[in-house]
Design a protein around this motif. Structure first.
Motif, PDB file in Angstrom:
ATOM      1  N   LYS A 101       0.828  -1.211   0.000  1.00 10.47           N
ATOM      2  CA  LYS A 101       0.000   0.000   0.000  1.00 10.47           C
ATOM      3  C   LYS A 101       0.862   1.262   0.000  1.00 10.47           C
ATOM      4  CE  LYS A 101      -3.521  -0.159   2.708  1.00 10.47           C
ATOM      5  NZ  LYS A 101      -4.392  -0.127   3.904  1.00 10.47           N
ATOM      6  N   ALA A 102       1.917   1.264   0.806  1.00  7.47           N
ATOM      7  CA  ALA A 102       2.771   2.445   0.939  1.00  7.47           C
ATOM      8  C   ALA A 102       3.744   2.607  -0.223  1.00  7.47           C
ATOM      9  CB  ALA A 102       3.549   2.388   2.256  1.00  7.47           C
ATOM     10  N   GLN A 103       4.097   1.505  -0.882  1.00 11.88           N
ATOM     11  CA  GLN A 103       5.113   1.541  -1.938  1.00 11.88           C
ATOM     12  C   GLN A 103       4.632   0.805  -3.195  1.00 11.88           C
ATOM     13  OE1 GLN A 103       7.759   3.334  -1.413  1.00 11.88           O
ATOM     14  NE2 GLN A 103       7.599   3.595   0.782  1.00 11.88           N
ATOM     15  N   PRO A 104       3.528   1.240  -3.813  1.00 11.87           N
ATOM     16  CA  PRO A 104       2.991   0.515  -4.971  1.00 11.87           C
ATOM     17  C   PRO A 104       3.935   0.498  -6.180  1.00 11.87           C
ATOM     18  CG  PRO A 104       1.875   2.618  -4.711  1.00 11.87           C
ATOM     19  CD  PRO A 104       2.749   2.431  -3.501  1.00 11.87           C
ATOM     20  N   ASP A 105       4.871   1.444  -6.242  1.00 13.02           N
ATOM     21  CA  ASP A 105       5.807   1.477  -7.373  1.00 13.02           C
ATOM     22  C   ASP A 105       6.764   0.296  -7.392  1.00 13.02           C
ATOM     23  OD1 ASP A 105       4.625   3.804  -8.183  1.00 13.02           O
ATOM     24  OD2 ASP A 105       6.229   5.113  -7.449  1.00 13.02           O
ATOM     25  N   VAL A 106       6.880  -0.410  -6.254  1.00  8.56           N
ATOM     26  CA  VAL A 106       7.759  -1.578  -6.206  1.00  8.56           C
ATOM     27  C   VAL A 106       7.361  -2.564  -7.296  1.00  8.56           C
ATOM     28  CG1 VAL A 106       8.356  -3.627  -4.824  1.00  8.56           C
ATOM     29  CG2 VAL A 106       8.394  -1.354  -3.788  1.00  8.56           C
ATOM     30  N   PHE A 107       6.062  -2.727  -7.522  1.00  6.58           N
ATOM     31  CA  PHE A 107       5.588  -3.689  -8.513  1.00  6.58           C
ATOM     32  C   PHE A 107       5.974  -3.272  -9.928  1.00  6.58           C
ATOM     33  CE2 PHE A 107       2.586  -3.846  -4.929  1.00  6.58           C
ATOM     34  CZ  PHE A 107       2.953  -5.088  -4.448  1.00  6.58           C
ATOM     35  N   LEU A 108       5.930  -1.969 -10.195  1.00  2.00           N
ATOM     36  CA  LEU A 108       6.344  -1.488 -11.510  1.00  2.00           C
ATOM     37  C   LEU A 108       7.824  -1.751 -11.731  1.00  2.00           C
ATOM     38  CD1 LEU A 108       4.443   1.936 -11.601  1.00  2.00           C
ATOM     39  CD2 LEU A 108       3.822  -0.202 -12.764  1.00  2.00           C
ATOM     40  N   ARG A 109       8.619  -1.547 -10.680  1.00  2.00           N
ATOM     41  CA  ARG A 109      10.061  -1.763 -10.794  1.00  2.00           C
ATOM     42  C   ARG A 109      10.401  -3.243 -10.982  1.00  2.00           C
ATOM     43  NH1 ARG A 109      10.119   1.809  -6.022  1.00  2.00           N
ATOM     44  NH2 ARG A 109      10.252   3.902  -6.818  1.00  2.00           N
ATOM     45  N   LEU A 110       9.558  -4.110 -10.466  1.00  2.00           N
ATOM     46  CA  LEU A 110       9.796  -5.546 -10.622  1.00  2.00           C
ATOM     47  C   LEU A 110       9.452  -6.044 -12.020  1.00  2.00           C
ATOM     48  CD1 LEU A 110       8.532  -7.061  -7.266  1.00  2.00           C
ATOM     49  CD2 LEU A 110      10.836  -7.206  -8.194  1.00  2.00           C
ATOM     50  N   GLY A 111       8.570  -5.317 -12.697  1.00  2.00           N
ATOM     51  CA  GLY A 111       8.167  -5.731 -14.039  1.00  2.00           C
ATOM     52  C   GLY A 111       7.593  -7.131 -14.026  1.00  2.00           C
ATOM     53  N   PRO A 112       8.008  -7.983 -14.965  1.00  2.00           N
ATOM     54  CA  PRO A 112       7.443  -9.333 -15.043  1.00  2.00           C
ATOM     55  C   PRO A 112       7.814 -10.210 -13.842  1.00  2.00           C
ATOM     56  CG  PRO A 112       9.304  -9.113 -16.543  1.00  2.00           C
ATOM     57  CD  PRO A 112       9.010  -7.738 -15.998  1.00  2.00           C
ATOM     58  N   HIS A 113       8.807  -9.786 -13.078  1.00  2.00           N
ATOM     59  CA  HIS A 113       9.230 -10.572 -11.922  1.00  2.00           C
ATOM     60  C   HIS A 113       8.275 -10.415 -10.737  1.00  2.00           C
ATOM     61  CE1 HIS A 113      12.796 -11.465 -14.157  1.00  2.00           C
ATOM     62  NE2 HIS A 113      13.037 -10.168 -14.297  1.00  2.00           N
ATOM     63  N   ALA A 114       7.334  -9.485 -10.830  1.00  2.00           N
ATOM     64  CA  ALA A 114       6.338  -9.315  -9.778  1.00  2.00           C
ATOM     65  C   ALA A 114       5.438 -10.546  -9.663  1.00  2.00           C
ATOM     66  CB  ALA A 114       5.493  -8.063 -10.028  1.00  2.00           C
TER      67      ALA A 114
END
Length: 173
Positions: free
Chosen positions: A38-51
């Motif tokens: 919730k606090a860091q949703p950009d983490v998923f964008l940075r992970l790309g397909p590895h999310a």
């Protein structure tokens, strides 16, 4: 399982966890996973397909491993007994304090890896993507985790401070 854990080079900073039933730990892990997402949703964008991959985080001096599934729609963090851990795309193994300091940003992952204090197996590209995503978190993941405890965040911060001083490590403020 992808690999055997590295040998522990320290005693556990949290010896009571050896006796803790994992179902009691799960609500805390769920809170941590949910609040970081919730606090860091950009983490998923940075992970790309590895999310969409799964990661075993193996604190070798604790009696369990953590399964991290950083899926954007339903991230999860769960504890498993080492022998019962499910399949994962990658495994990151090291002592609890080394893993903590890695997440905290006070230790360099490359230095840990090359000194053999950290073992990475499986999809190393996914592990590098996870590390880079966590390195880019504003304020750091540990701060996000302690803030997740709301009114108990002061106690969580004191626990983190204790962990930072355990074994002669100096406090990071």
């Amino acid at each position: 399982m992808l690999a055997s854990p590295v040998a522990s080079d320290r005693t556990s900073p949290l010896p009571f966890l050896r006796f803790l039933p994992l179902p009691l730990l799960q609500p805390i892990l769920t809170l941590i996973g949910t609040q970081v997402a919730k606090a860091q949703p950009d983490v998923f964008l940075r992970l790309g397909p590895h999310a969409l991959k799964s990661f075993i985080i193996d604190p070798t001096d604790l009696p369990f491993v953590l399964m991290l599934k950083p899926r954007p729609e339903a991230p999860s963090l769960s504890a498993w007994r080492r022998d019962d851990a499910p399949y994962s795309h990658a495994r990151i193994a090291g002592t609890f304090l080394n893993l903590f300091d890695l997440i905290d940003g006070s230790l360099d992952g490359d230095a840990l890896f090359f000194s053999r204090k950290l073992r990475v197996t499986g999809d190393t590209e996914a592990v590098v993507a996870l590390r880079n995503a966590l390195d880019d978190v504003d304020g750091g993941v540990v701060e996000t985790i302690t803030n997740a405890f709301g009114p108990l965040s002061g106690i969580a911060a004191m626990t983190v401070s204790h962990l930072r001083t355990f074994g002669g490590r100096k406090n990071h403020e």
